[in-house]
Design an enzyme around this catalytic site. Structure first.
Site, PDB file in Angstrom:
ATOM      1  N   GLY A 160       1.506  -1.397   3.805  1.00  0.00           N
ATOM      2  CA  GLY A 160       0.850  -2.658   3.446  1.00  0.00           C
ATOM      3  C   GLY A 160       1.524  -3.744   4.265  1.00  0.00           C
ATOM      4  N   LYS A 161       0.715  -4.611   4.856  1.00  0.00           N
ATOM      5  CA  LYS A 161       1.288  -5.585   5.787  1.00  0.00           C
ATOM      6  C   LYS A 161       2.318  -6.502   5.125  1.00  0.00           C
ATOM      7  CE  LYS A 161      -2.647  -5.531   8.860  1.00  0.00           C
ATOM      8  NZ  LYS A 161      -1.959  -4.939  10.017  1.00  0.00           N
ATOM      9  N   GLY A 162       1.996  -6.960   3.894  1.00  0.00           N
ATOM     10  CA  GLY A 162       2.938  -7.855   3.208  1.00  0.00           C
ATOM     11  C   GLY A 162       4.268  -7.157   2.974  1.00  0.00           C
TER      12      GLY A 162
ATOM     13  N   MET B 190       0.870  -1.194   0.000  1.00  0.00           N
ATOM     14  CA  MET B 190       0.000   0.000   0.000  1.00  0.00           C
ATOM     15  C   MET B 190       0.894   1.227   0.000  1.00  0.00           C
ATOM     16  SD  MET B 190      -3.365  -0.589   1.043  1.00  0.00           S
ATOM     17  CE  MET B 190      -4.154  -2.169   1.197  1.00  0.00           C
TER      18      MET B 190
ATOM     19  N   GLY C 238       1.185  -6.843  22.471  1.00  0.00           N
ATOM     20  CA  GLY C 238       1.550  -5.432  22.611  1.00  0.00           C
ATOM     21  C   GLY C 238       2.751  -5.276  23.538  1.00  0.00           C
TER      22      GLY C 238
ATOM     23  N   ASN D 252      -2.680 -10.982  16.907  1.00  0.00           N
ATOM     24  CA  ASN D 252      -2.654 -10.214  18.153  1.00  0.00           C
ATOM     25  C   ASN D 252      -3.900 -10.617  18.952  1.00  0.00           C
ATOM     26  OD1 ASN D 252      -4.828  -8.754  17.144  1.00  0.00           O
ATOM     27  ND2 ASN D 252      -3.623  -6.948  16.631  1.00  0.00           N
TER      28      ASN D 252
ATOM     29  N   GLY E 162       3.407  -5.092  14.839  1.00  0.00           N
ATOM     30  CA  GLY E 162       3.127  -6.499  14.564  1.00  0.00           C
ATOM     31  C   GLY E 162       3.891  -6.978  13.331  1.00  0.00           C
ATOM     32  N   ASP E 163       3.965  -6.149  12.306  1.00  0.00           N
ATOM     33  CA  ASP E 163       4.697  -6.531  11.082  1.00  0.00           C
ATOM     34  C   ASP E 163       6.202  -6.663  11.359  1.00  0.00           C
ATOM     35  OD1 ASP E 163       2.308  -6.466   9.694  1.00  0.00           O
ATOM     36  OD2 ASP E 163       2.579  -4.398   9.005  1.00  0.00           O
TER      37      ASP E 163
HETATM   38  P1  ADP Z   1      -0.091  -5.356  16.342  1.00  0.00           P
HETATM   39  O1  ADP Z   1       0.747  -4.177  15.941  1.00  0.00           O
HETATM   40  O2  ADP Z   1      -0.272  -6.351  15.237  1.00  0.00           O
HETATM   41  O3  ADP Z   1      -1.370  -5.040  17.056  1.00  0.00           O
HETATM   42  P2  ADP Z   1       1.129  -5.893  18.937  1.00  0.00           P
HETATM   43  O4  ADP Z   1       0.530  -4.610  19.408  1.00  0.00           O
HETATM   44  O5  ADP Z   1       0.819  -7.133  19.708  1.00  0.00           O
HETATM   45  O6  ADP Z   1       0.798  -6.183  17.398  1.00  0.00           O
HETATM   46  O7  ADP Z   1       2.718  -5.671  18.905  1.00  0.00           O
HETATM   47  C1  ADP Z   1       3.608  -6.601  18.328  1.00  0.00           C
HETATM   48  C2  ADP Z   1       4.900  -6.644  19.126  1.00  0.00           C
HETATM   49  O8  ADP Z   1       5.478  -5.323  19.162  1.00  0.00           O
HETATM   50  C3  ADP Z   1       4.731  -7.037  20.590  1.00  0.00           C
HETATM   51  O9  ADP Z   1       4.798  -8.448  20.750  1.00  0.00           O
HETATM   52  C4  ADP Z   1       5.914  -6.323  21.238  1.00  0.00           C
HETATM   53  O10 ADP Z   1       7.092  -7.096  21.101  1.00  0.00           O
HETATM   54  C5  ADP Z   1       6.078  -5.051  20.409  1.00  0.00           C
HETATM   55  N1  ADP Z   1       5.373  -3.895  21.005  1.00  0.00           N
HETATM   56  C6  ADP Z   1       4.184  -3.370  20.612  1.00  0.00           C
HETATM   57  N2  ADP Z   1       3.836  -2.303  21.366  1.00  0.00           N
HETATM   58  C7  ADP Z   1       4.844  -2.122  22.247  1.00  0.00           C
HETATM   59  C8  ADP Z   1       5.110  -1.179  23.321  1.00  0.00           C
HETATM   60  N3  ADP Z   1       4.242  -0.194  23.615  1.00  0.00           N
HETATM   61  N4  ADP Z   1       6.267  -1.311  24.008  1.00  0.00           N
HETATM   62  C9  ADP Z   1       7.145  -2.300  23.723  1.00  0.00           C
HETATM   63  N5  ADP Z   1       6.965  -3.212  22.746  1.00  0.00           N
HETATM   64  C10 ADP Z   1       5.833  -3.140  22.016  1.00  0.00           C
END
Ligand code: ADP
Length: 302
Positions: free
Chosen positions: A38-40, A10, A221, A183, A250-251
């Site tokens: 874009g996630k990919g 994207m 997170g 997630n 997440g990516d």
């Molecule tokens: P998504 O972005 O897909 O919602 P997550 O929020 O679970 O995925 O984040 C993916 C990874 O990024 C987590 O497992 C963690 O290692 C890291 N991460 C995300 N947010 C934080 C944060 N606020 N502080 C530290 N690490 C983070």
């Protein structure tokens, strides 16, 4: 060490506005930036920056964005043999961000919606040389399902990142995945169960294991991530950082996990590296712009 990423690209069109426009209103944005996303594409860029050989299977449109996207893949050392051009617009994401960092996002899938099972099959020779196939859900589900089947036929493990969360995704159609990496929100939707605490995470992940998925890795997170498998579960805690922008975290996690899993075959080690890489990325603004190169990342670990 080669990885095939089959998925989306994207162009993010980000307007920084003073306030959201009301219906029928025109407002001026003092600032604008364009970025590749874009996630990919994000996951491919993270894998490649860490040192994997990455083949990207995706579709771009026949517009000015396509050239920019292809150049970005090439600048990041990604093989673009299977980046196909479509008589359509490229995938774009107009994004509006207000001074409180609240945002509104429109996703135009564009050419991404045209990536077909046949396109992926046409890349089978390249894919057959890879050690992992990585998939997300910004392409048609039929293409996701047929790519899992292709991976199974070729004996190549498949990682599915079920994002963005899709109520249409069928669990029985992704049972052939070696890894499913959601997630908490995506896990809740996939399992049909509430996911509020670690107990819930383990119970919901069990629903995925019950259909035959071998490894469920749930990102939590700032709390880190947990790997749930037949033999039990392994928790990798989060790393406290001053987060400024968590988009694309997440990516970053998936790209880094894929790289280190292919390099070592060690799931727990790959998760530890992935949480370090993802938590490092949230300390900088942007998505791909926040992903470290392998040299920088390993330098910071030393
Ligand atoms: P998504 O972005 O897909 O919602 P997550 O929020 O679970 O995925 O984040 C993916 C990874 O990024 C987590 O497992 C963690 O290692 C890291 N991460 C995300 N947010 C934080 C944060 N606020 N502080 C530290 N690490 C983070």
């Amino acid at each position: 060490m080669s990885i095939a990423v089959v998925g989306s690209n994207m162009v993010d069109l980000i307007s920084y506005i003073d306030r959201m426009p009301a219906e029928g209103e025109t407002v001026e944005a003092p600032n604008f930036t364009m970025g590749c996303g874009g996630k990919g594409a994000n996951q491919a860029v993270a894998c490649s920056r860490l040192g994997s050989n990455v083949t990207m299977v995706t579709r771009v449109g026949n517009d000015i964005f396509a050239e920019n996207t292809i150049r970005n893949f090439q600048d990041n050392g990604i093989d673009t043999t299977h980046v196909l051009t479509t008589e359509a617009t490229s995938g774009v994401a107009p994004i509006f961000v207000d001074p409180d960092s609240k945002n509104s996002i429109i996703i135009v899938k564009g050419a991404n919606a045209h990536l077909s099972p046949q396109d992926v099959d046409n890349a089978r020779e390249e894919i057959a040389k890879c050690s992992l196939i990585v998939l997300q859900l910004e392409i048609e589900l039929e293409t996701v399902y047929s790519t899992i089947e292709l991976g199974n036929e070729l004996g190549i493990p498949v990682l599915v990142n079920p994002a963005p969360a899709s109520p249409e995704l069928r669990l029985d159609k992704i049972r052939g995945a070696e890894f499913v990496v959601p997630n908490e929100t995506e896990l809740s939707l996939l399992s049909g169960m509430p996911v509020d605490d670690m107990d819930d995470v383990l119970k919901a992940a069990q629903v995925l294991l019950n259909v035959g998925i071998r490894n469920v890795i749930v990102t939590l997170g700032r709390k880190g991530a947990v790997w749930v498998h037949e033999g039990g579960s392994t928790y990798v805690d989060g790393r406290a950082v001053d987060a400024v922008d968590t988009t694309g975290a997440g990516d970053a996690f998936i790209g880094c996990f894929s790289h280190y899993w292919v390099e070592t075959g060690d799931i727990e080690y790959a998760m530890r590296m992935a949480r370090l890489y993802a938590s490092d990325s949230v300390t900088r603004h942007g998505t791909q712009t926040s992903y470290a190169t392998g040299e920088d990342f390993r330098g910071r670990l030393a």
